[in-house]
Design an enzyme around this catalytic site. Structure first.
Site, mmCIF file in Angstrom:
data_model
loop_
_atom_site.group_PDB
_atom_site.id
_atom_site.type_symbol
_atom_site.label_atom_id
_atom_site.label_comp_id
_atom_site.label_asym_id
_atom_site.label_seq_id
_atom_site.Cartn_x
_atom_site.Cartn_y
_atom_site.Cartn_z
ATOM 1 N N HIS A 1 -9.990 1.227 1.748
ATOM 2 C CA HIS A 1 -9.577 2.603 2.053
ATOM 3 C C HIS A 1 -10.779 3.520 2.239
ATOM 4 O O HIS A 1 -10.779 4.406 3.089
ATOM 5 C CB HIS A 1 -8.707 3.163 0.914
ATOM 6 C CG HIS A 1 -7.260 2.767 0.997
ATOM 7 N ND1 HIS A 1 -6.457 3.096 2.064
ATOM 8 C CD2 HIS A 1 -6.474 2.096 0.123
ATOM 9 C CE1 HIS A 1 -5.227 2.635 1.848
ATOM 10 N NE2 HIS A 1 -5.203 2.012 0.682
ATOM 11 N N CYS B 1 0.853 -1.185 0.000
ATOM 12 C CA CYS B 1 0.000 0.000 0.000
ATOM 13 C C CYS B 1 0.885 1.231 0.000
ATOM 14 O O CYS B 1 1.853 1.291 0.780
ATOM 15 C CB CYS B 1 -0.887 -0.025 1.239
ATOM 16 S SG CYS B 1 -1.995 1.392 1.327
ATOM 17 N N HIS C 1 -8.962 -3.862 -2.029
ATOM 18 C CA HIS C 1 -7.995 -3.087 -1.242
ATOM 19 C C HIS C 1 -8.398 -1.601 -1.229
ATOM 20 O O HIS C 1 -8.436 -0.970 -0.170
ATOM 21 C CB HIS C 1 -6.597 -3.273 -1.852
ATOM 22 C CG HIS C 1 -5.520 -2.458 -1.215
ATOM 23 N ND1 HIS C 1 -4.440 -3.025 -0.559
ATOM 24 C CD2 HIS C 1 -5.322 -1.115 -1.136
ATOM 25 C CE1 HIS C 1 -3.649 -2.057 -0.105
ATOM 26 N NE2 HIS C 1 -4.161 -0.894 -0.453
ATOM 27 N N GLU C 2 -8.715 -1.071 -2.417
ATOM 28 C CA GLU C 2 -9.077 0.355 -2.496
ATOM 29 C C GLU C 2 -10.434 0.617 -1.848
ATOM 30 O O GLU C 2 -10.648 1.668 -1.254
ATOM 31 C CB GLU C 2 -9.076 0.835 -3.950
ATOM 32 C CG GLU C 2 -7.755 0.660 -4.697
ATOM 33 C CD GLU C 2 -6.537 1.199 -3.968
ATOM 34 O OE1 GLU C 2 -6.669 2.124 -3.145
ATOM 35 O OE2 GLU C 2 -5.446 0.663 -4.205
HETATM 36 CO CO CO Z 1 -3.587 1.055 -0.173
#
Ligand code: CO
Length: 152
Positions: A135, A89, A131-132
């Site tokens: 966030h 990341c 993953h995004e």
């Molecule tokens: Co990331």
């Protein structure tokens, strides 16, 4: 424009839940372009807007052809399979984490013209999108995964 600063863990803003996009204004169009440019320049496979300090539900993700696609207000409506992958990341400088994710996902996302559906059957791309999406909900790989030490 490449955004000069990618927030680093531990930053309070990285823990904030991003807001839905409602206005397709010039700021949003600029943000979409900037995210792809910033991720490419930093050598990342993707970037969420909150990482450059804008807590809106927008992400950029690198595709197999090397180009970037953007998703606005993405949400997973269907998922299947499991995959365990090593993830890095741009906001987590301490190394990779092994995370469990869905292998295939169906994502609904917004265009100016309405909601569209994207079927993602490539596990690598599916992992990157998850993953995004994390966030956008203030979740980082340090929460999900097991840290894998960097080779020294
Ligand atoms: Co990331």
């Amino acid at each position: 424009m490449i955004r000069p600063h990618i927030l680093q863990h531990p930053s309070k803003l990285l823990r904030k839940r991003s807001r839905e996009v409602k206005d397709w204004d010039t700021d949003l169009l600029a943000l979409i372009g900037d995210l792809a440019e910033t991720a490419a320049s930093a050598g990342g496979s993707g970037l969420a807007a909150v990482q450059v300090g804008v807590p809106l539900r927008v992400l950029a993700i690198r595709c197999n052809d090397g180009g970037f696609i953007s998703l606005v207000n993405p949400r997973i409506v269907k998922s299947s399979g499991r995959v365990s992958a090593l993830e890095s990341c741009l906001s987590v400088p301490t190394g990779q984490h092994r995370c469990e994710r869905h292998a295939r996902i169906t994502v609904e996302h917004s265009k100016r013209s309405g909601v569209q559906t994207l079927e993602v059957g490539d596990p690598e791309l599916a992992v990157a999108i998850q993953h995004e999406l994390d966030h956008m909900n203030g979740v980082l790989i340090v929460d999900r995964g097991i840290r894998v030490a960097k080779a020294s």
